[in-house]
Scaffold this active site. Structure first.
Site, PDB file in Angstrom:
ATOM      1  N   TYR A  51       4.421   5.623  27.431  1.00  0.00           N
ATOM      2  CA  TYR A  51       3.876   6.376  26.309  1.00  0.00           C
ATOM      3  C   TYR A  51       2.441   5.914  26.100  1.00  0.00           C
ATOM      4  O   TYR A  51       2.175   4.706  26.052  1.00  0.00           O
ATOM      5  CB  TYR A  51       4.703   6.115  25.047  1.00  0.00           C
ATOM      6  CG  TYR A  51       4.104   6.678  23.782  1.00  0.00           C
ATOM      7  CD1 TYR A  51       4.365   7.984  23.383  1.00  0.00           C
ATOM      8  CD2 TYR A  51       3.265   5.893  22.977  1.00  0.00           C
ATOM      9  CE1 TYR A  51       3.813   8.501  22.224  1.00  0.00           C
ATOM     10  CE2 TYR A  51       2.710   6.408  21.816  1.00  0.00           C
ATOM     11  CZ  TYR A  51       2.986   7.709  21.447  1.00  0.00           C
ATOM     12  OH  TYR A  51       2.431   8.218  20.299  1.00  0.00           O
ATOM     13  N   GLU A  99      -1.193  12.757  22.593  1.00  0.00           N
ATOM     14  CA  GLU A  99      -0.119  11.879  23.048  1.00  0.00           C
ATOM     15  C   GLU A  99       0.297  12.292  24.446  1.00  0.00           C
ATOM     16  O   GLU A  99       0.650  13.455  24.668  1.00  0.00           O
ATOM     17  CB  GLU A  99       1.102  12.019  22.127  1.00  0.00           C
ATOM     18  CG  GLU A  99       0.929  11.398  20.747  1.00  0.00           C
ATOM     19  CD  GLU A  99       2.180  11.592  19.889  1.00  0.00           C
ATOM     20  OE1 GLU A  99       2.290  12.663  19.250  1.00  0.00           O
ATOM     21  OE2 GLU A  99       3.034  10.692  19.869  1.00  0.00           O
TER      22      GLU A  99
END
Lengths: 290, 387
Positions: B109, B197
């Protein structure tokens, strides 16, 4: 007594000749505010509202000895205008402009570091010391001189709270609309620190709302010391629709902050009287100062 | 505003990220036809909705032939996806993105976003990428690494090398990761993004980093310096029925029956809280623009009255800096002249141009009940609501 501004504060207006700036500058002058000139690039040498117009803030400051500036510039020009005011040594910058790109606000915040300049706003109604000085767009007629310091994120709710204070016979020392943008200048904590030392302020009223963490920070600050004055708070948004609660990105870092319940709990733990109903703001402050 | 995955990938292309080969389709036939142009022999058909958690709730389908791609596209288009992030009604799928499937070694991530609490730009990195990142981080918050960034200064390379190490990366992947972080910072800066993101940022076959999914939010305040966003904005707005942002006001429909026309978000929130305290239910949340015109107020008023079940309208205005009571009154009059407002209207005016506003309403015979304070307004509303 008051904080930030008083009857001697000399104020510049950036974006002076625009429609809104003219309207509010005129009103401020009528109120007795010492507006000493304006800044509009390319219009230096002209006069507007019987006051001199300058090309740059630096020049205006040298000529008028102003210490404060109010900005009515469009969002496209706001970053440069605030930078210019900081670099010219303006001590108090009140930015009315709404819709400034957030990365520009982060740039402004970084530029403010290591200077003594204070920024109020953006997207805020301004600051007023009743009877002395009105910087911004607030309707001066609703304020009365007195001893309550008021700080609010919202504009209209601010006016409502002040109207309630006046109904209770409670005037105000200095009222500050800090704006509700995500990234802005002065926070509740910054204001509380100034009110703490002001002999003219007897109690402080904070008007907060859902989102962000400035209420939590205020609670943390107040819990960390023996604050010498009563503090009352109202937090709007207990029943805000879900979109306002979670419409934004970054849920990963929220860590329980931003919701009204946590804000209220933190403030109560810090000995702040939290008003339950928005119609009881005035009466609650009256009880707190008695 | 949030943008779709396919829009984000297109915007990010020039910053040097590696994405698997992919294209957009709006029909099953289109999907089948574009397979010839995509590499690979396996694909994923991904529903394009502005909400996450698609993978776990049927929004991402695998396909290993052109006819399979066509079939899955047909299944998805027009269907309604319900995920924890869409709300109970779900979101209808109008577009799919078809992407070459890749073999995933591990999922990371990586994000750069505005921390709304600390009011700063941060880079967030975790080894636990993929679906369910939120819960994974709740269980093990120490696996989330956080770095404060400047908007205009590039992140420090030594720090990024350290971060790559914490991600357990080695060899070629280390430089790949550092570049990805730098590119992400440049993208946030140049695109005026509030968040980008990359999740997952995956280690894939050939030992390289591929961005498989992107969630991206653009700063609406910065639209003036990005011509490229106007088309995206128009396209996405057409399909966003719950949250309306037309002529500058925000409107959210709620379950209750008291329509609210309130000046300013703060006062609107406080008015909703006050109704709830007195067991009254708001029919909407509404935030008028700071400088509202008569027409803005009229549009907002009409939107509120068209809401499902408005039994009474509460107009609450404190004339202040930019919008005065007479403007609110003029907006109400405009609506009333076009089509009589049938439900009871409770008006509470205070502040600038209060008298003028009330006089206007009287002159144009708008049937209102005036309340001096919010308290009084609540009393009237409760009385009306009982009938």
């Amino acid at each position: 007594m008051s904080i930030l501004i008083n009857s001697r504060t000399r104020v510049l207006c950036q974006g002076f000749t625009g429609y809104r700036a003219s309207f509010f500058a005129h009103r401020a002058i009528e109120y007795g505010t010492k507006i000493v000139g304006g800044v509009v690039p390319g219009r230096g040498g002209q006069t507007h509202l019987n006051l001199p117009v300058f090309n740059t803030v630096k020049e205006a400051r040298e000529q008028t000895n102003a210490s404060a500036s109010v900005l009515f510039v469009p969002p496209q020009a706001a970053k440069d205008a605030v930078f210019e005011a900081i670099d010219a040594g303006i001590e108090l910058i009140v930015c009315i402009t709404e819709g400034i790109p957030i990365l520009d606000m982060l740039r402004i915040k970084q530029h403010l570091q290591n200077t003594s300049a204070r920024l109020i706003g953006p997207n805020c109604p301004g600051v007023i010391t009743p009877g002395q000085c009105n910087i911004g767009i607030m309707p001066a007629s609703i304020y009365q001189q007195g001893k309550i310091g008021v700080v609010s994120r919202s504009g209209t709710l601010f006016y409502e709270a002040v109207a309630q204070l006046c109904r209770e016979g409670l005037g105000q020392s200095t009222c500050i609309g800090i704006g509700a943008d995500v990234v802005s200048g002065m926070t509740f904590v910054d204001c509380l620190k100034l009110y703490k030392h002001d002999p003219g302020t007897e109690a402080v009223l904070l008007i907060g709302e859902i989102g962000g963490a400035v209420e939590e920070e205020a609670a943390e600050y107040l819990a960390s010391l023996n604050y010498p004055k009563p503090v009352v708070a109202y937090i709007a948004g207990r029943n805000a629709p879900p979109y306002l609660r979670m419409g934004h990105s970054g849920a990963i870092i929220a860590a329980g902050r931003g919701g009204t319940d946590k804000k209220i709990e933190a403030l109560r733990d810090a000995n702040v009287t939290v008003v339950n109903s928005p119609v009881e703001i005035g009466t609650t402050v009256r009880r707190a100062v008695r | 505003m949030f943008v779709h995955e396919y829009q984000a990938k297109k915007l990010l292309k020039r910053f040097g990220f590696y994405f698997p080969d992919g294209e957009v389709a709006h029909s099953a036939g289109e999907a089948r036809a574009l397979i010839d142009r995509l590499s690979g022999d396996e694909w994923v058909v991904k529903a394009q909705i502005l909400a996450g958690d698609r993978g776990r709730f049927g929004g991402i389908r695998k396909a290993d032939s052109a006819s399979d791609v066509e079939k899955e596209t047909r299944n998805l288009l027009g269907s309604t996806l319900v995920t924890p992030q869409t709300g109970a009604d779900g979101i209808k799928v109008n577009t799919v993105y078809i992407e070459q499937a890749v073999k995933i070694e591990c999922e990371l991530y990586l994000a750069i976003l505005l921390d709304r609490y600390q009011r700063e730009l941060v880079l967030l990195a975790s080894q636990r990428g993929g679906t369910g990142i939120e819960t994974a981080l709740e269980d093990a918050p120490d696996t989330l690494h956080r770095l404060t960034l400047s908007v205009d200064e590039a992140p420090d390379e030594a720090v990024l090398l350290g971060l790559a190490d914490k991600m357990g990366l080695s060899g070629e992947l280390v430089n790949d990761y550092v570049d990805t972080c730098s590119n992400l910072h440049r993208a946030v800066n140049e695109l005026d993004a509030l968040s980008i993101e990359l999740n997952p940022l995956a280690v894939v076959e050939d030992n390289r980093l591929a961005t498989l999914d992107v969630k991206m939010e653009i700063d609406d305040n910065a639209l003036f310096r990005h011509d490229e966003y106007s088309e995206i904005r128009e396209r996405n707005r057409l399909h966003d029925r719950k949250f309306r942002a037309q002529s500058g006001f925000n409107y959210v429909q709620l379950e209750g029956n008291i329509g609210l026309l309130v000046g300013g978000a703060g006062l609107a929130l406080a008015t909703m809280d006050l109704l709830k305290l007195h067991q009254l239910e708001p029919a909407n949340f509404l935030d008028l623009p700071p400088i509202a015109t008569r027409q803005d107020v009229a549009n907002a008023c009409q939107t509120v009255l068209q809401g499902a079940s408005v039994d009474a309208l509460f107009v609450n205005a404190v004339g202040g800096g930019l919008t005065h009571c007479d403007t609110i009154a003029e907006g109400l009059i405009t609506v009333h002249m076009q089509e009589k407002i049938r439900c009871p209207i409770v008006v509470r005016f205070a502040g600038t141009k209060r008298e003028h506003g009330l006089t206007l309403l009287k002159n144009y015979r708008v049937p209102i009940e005036h309340a001096e304070t919010m308290d009084e307004a609540i009393d009237i509303l409760r009385r009306k609501n009982r009938r």
